[in-house]
Structures are given as C-alpha cells and as structure tokens.
Design a protein around this motif. Sequence first.
Motif, mmCIF file in Angstrom:
data_model
loop_
_atom_site.group_PDB
_atom_site.id
_atom_site.type_symbol
_atom_site.label_atom_id
_atom_site.label_comp_id
_atom_site.label_asym_id
_atom_site.label_seq_id
_atom_site.Cartn_x
_atom_site.Cartn_y
_atom_site.Cartn_z
ATOM 1 N N LEU A 131 0.801 -1.218 0.000
ATOM 2 C CA LEU A 131 0.000 0.000 0.000
ATOM 3 C C LEU A 131 0.833 1.266 0.000
ATOM 4 C CD1 LEU A 131 -2.759 -1.114 2.538
ATOM 5 C CD2 LEU A 131 -2.795 -1.252 0.050
ATOM 6 N N THR A 132 2.151 1.168 0.100
ATOM 7 C CA THR A 132 3.000 2.360 0.061
ATOM 8 C C THR A 132 3.311 2.804 -1.362
ATOM 9 O OG1 THR A 132 4.998 0.990 0.207
ATOM 10 C CG2 THR A 132 4.055 1.808 2.273
ATOM 11 N N ALA A 161 5.305 2.265 5.996
ATOM 12 C CA ALA A 161 4.805 3.638 6.075
ATOM 13 C C ALA A 161 5.270 4.351 7.334
ATOM 14 C CB ALA A 161 3.276 3.631 6.014
ATOM 15 N N LEU A 162 5.541 3.602 8.400
ATOM 16 C CA LEU A 162 5.937 4.210 9.663
ATOM 17 C C LEU A 162 7.446 4.232 9.865
ATOM 18 C CD1 LEU A 162 3.266 2.632 12.042
ATOM 19 C CD2 LEU A 162 3.147 4.774 10.763
ATOM 20 N N ARG A 169 5.785 10.733 -0.009
ATOM 21 C CA ARG A 169 4.942 10.148 -1.050
ATOM 22 C C ARG A 169 4.484 8.755 -0.664
ATOM 23 N NH1 ARG A 169 1.417 11.690 -3.996
ATOM 24 N NH2 ARG A 169 2.763 13.477 -4.439
ATOM 25 N N ALA A 170 5.372 7.950 -0.066
ATOM 26 C CA ALA A 170 4.995 6.602 0.355
ATOM 27 C C ALA A 170 3.927 6.650 1.439
ATOM 28 C CB ALA A 170 6.232 5.844 0.841
ATOM 29 N N ARG A 171 4.054 7.568 2.387
ATOM 30 C CA ARG A 171 3.050 7.681 3.440
ATOM 31 C C ARG A 171 1.723 8.165 2.886
ATOM 32 N NH1 ARG A 171 6.825 10.360 8.244
ATOM 33 N NH2 ARG A 171 8.108 8.479 8.569
ATOM 34 N N ALA A 172 1.761 9.080 1.939
ATOM 35 C CA ALA A 172 0.517 9.557 1.326
ATOM 36 C C ALA A 172 -0.171 8.439 0.559
ATOM 37 C CB ALA A 172 0.809 10.735 0.407
ATOM 38 N N ASN A 173 0.607 7.655 -0.183
ATOM 39 C CA ASN A 173 0.023 6.510 -0.894
ATOM 40 C C ASN A 173 -0.580 5.508 0.088
ATOM 41 O OD1 ASN A 173 0.773 7.501 -3.429
ATOM 42 N ND2 ASN A 173 2.754 6.439 -3.382
ATOM 43 N N GLY A 201 10.544 -1.919 13.533
ATOM 44 C CA GLY A 201 9.362 -1.789 12.691
ATOM 45 C C GLY A 201 8.083 -2.245 13.334
ATOM 46 N N LEU A 202 8.153 -2.837 14.520
ATOM 47 C CA LEU A 202 6.962 -3.326 15.214
ATOM 48 C C LEU A 202 6.316 -2.211 16.018
ATOM 49 C CD1 LEU A 202 8.346 -6.753 16.494
ATOM 50 C CD2 LEU A 202 6.780 -6.391 14.586
ATOM 51 N N ARG A 203 5.005 -2.310 16.180
ATOM 52 C CA ARG A 203 4.241 -1.367 16.988
ATOM 53 C C ARG A 203 3.290 -2.147 17.893
ATOM 54 N NH1 ARG A 203 7.631 1.129 15.105
ATOM 55 N NH2 ARG A 203 7.627 3.229 14.194
ATOM 56 N N ALA A 204 2.945 -1.561 19.014
ATOM 57 C CA ALA A 204 2.016 -2.191 19.950
ATOM 58 C C ALA A 204 0.629 -2.274 19.326
ATOM 59 C CB ALA A 204 1.971 -1.408 21.253
ATOM 60 N N PRO A 205 -0.176 -3.268 19.697
ATOM 61 C CA PRO A 205 -1.515 -3.412 19.099
ATOM 62 C C PRO A 205 -2.394 -2.189 19.299
ATOM 63 C CG PRO A 205 -0.885 -5.408 20.260
ATOM 64 C CD PRO A 205 0.162 -4.398 20.590
#
Length: 314
Positions: A131-132, A161-162, A169-173, A201-205
């Motif tokens: 999706l980026t 994206a994060l 541009r990648a974040r907007a896409n 690259g991991l994030r909390a739920p």
Amino acid sequence: MLYDLNIAWSTTTSASDLERTLRFSSQLGYNVVALNHTLDAPLPSHLTNPLPKFSPTNTNSSSTTESRTQRIPTVLRRLTITLSDPSQNPQLPKAAQLYDILALRPQTEKAFQAACLTVSATDISIISLDLTTRLPFYLRPKPCMAAVNRGLRFEICYSRALASGADARARANFIGNVAQLVRATRGRGLVVSSEAVGAMGLRAPADVVNLLAVWGLSTERGGEALRENPRGVVVNEGIKRSGFRGVVDIVAVAERGDGGEERGIGKQRDGKDNKRKNGEGSGGGEGGDQPVSKRQAKKLKAALRKKEVEGKGA
C-alpha cells in the motif's frame, strides 16, 4: 490472542536479529507471528522452505518482565507469491505442503482480479498489497467483497509507512490506499500485519488500532483485524493441512479397553443400557417401558372400561 502474520525474512537476515525481533514482538503482546518469505511466480521446480524452525515455548510461565523478555511467540512459516500474470502457474498445492500460510501479492489489475475471483480459496488465504506504492488498479467494492465472501482476507502492512526512512509520497500513498480498501471492504475481512524487517518496525496493538482509526477503520474492526480475522486464517490453514479436504479432521483415535471395546463409546453405551435396565430410560414409565402411542392408550382405556363393566355385571 494477538497475531502478526507478516515478519519479513530473507536469506540475509541474521539469527540474532531475527531472535531479537521475535522476543520484542512477544513483549508487545503478540502471541502468534509468521515469518514471511517472498518469491516471484512461477515458483522453481525444486521448491524448498528455507525458513528456520522454532520449537514451541511454554506459555504457562509466570508473566514477569524477565520471562517476557525470554519468551518467543508461536512462529509460523509463510510464503508470499508475487504474481503479475494470471497465466503463470504458481504451483500453490505444492507450496502448501511446505509452508503454513500462503499469500498472493498481485502486481497488475489482471492478477488482482484473478486473486479475488478465480484463484481457489483452498490454496491461498491472504491477498497482500504493497500500500505504500501507487497501485496500478482501483480497489473496487465488487471484487473486494467477492473475495471476502469467499473467505479471503486483505492484508494491511504498516511498517514501511511508519519507518523513519519512508518518504512523504509513500506515506501519502499508504493513507490513501488504506482508506480506499476500507471503503471497498466496509472494514470486513482485513488482517493487519507489520511486515517489519527488524524490531524497530513493530508497533504495539493499541497504537496500530489508533492509527487505523485515524485513517477510517473503526476501533472494533481494527481489533478484529488483529485477533479474530488472523486467527481464522491460522485455524483454516491448519485444518486444510491436517484434515481431509478441509472437512474431516482426525484429532485422536479412541483407545480400546481390556474387553476389546472402545473406551469412550463403550462407556456411553453401557451407561445407556444400565439406565434402561434400572428403569431410567427416556420413556419415563415404570420398568423403563417405551412411551405409549395414542392408539395403544385408547385400546388400554377401552379394555379397562370393559373389565369394569364385566365386574359390575357379575
């Protein structure tokens, strides 16, 4: 239970970095993760699974900080096939014998239509999209809902994206594609994964659910994308590989007792026979008689009346 069905793996990934990523995912609360290996279609004739195996850990240990840092979640092995031409034979049944989860990543509109409408749902379970990037096709409701109704799940990967190196541009896409996918699927049939290369690259739920809520996905649907939907993927894939055509699953074989009877079934039958002998049958009558039909009841009443009349006449 929380699931992350996409942790990126390649031949250059070191064992120490991979172990660090898995331990950090356990600290964030993920119980089941999947190592993802990406290949382009068509697959090689001699296909092998290079992903490392991890022995299951004891999840019944105390929930202290020290035990969490040493724990590794349940690790599954996944293959994502990049498909550009639907005429290419990706050899999905052969790959299913080597991997726990199969996913398709379409690159063209024809490949996306084939993944949603024609590819067998018994071979794949996830449609993964980058999706980026600017997708060469539109995410329309008709093919997306057809895929959801067939049991397929669309995957949203947030790590690219994060990442700190991601451009605007990648974040907007990513934001635009996520909003378009949420509208096309009405928030149903989504699976949220990280596709993280490392632990950063991991994030909390909770953070992931909040971010998706900002981008149009409700909190309830976001929780389902981390719990119920990926759990359904894991369970269905396990049934496909352990059962017969995904219908019959052999859990255990009944043991035979000393008398040659199967223990579980034999005990139930003996109990029913004892109840019938003791007058505790389903009929509810004395002596364990079967229930009397209406015609028999009328005949019995007529016989009793005849006896009463004969007794009075005598």
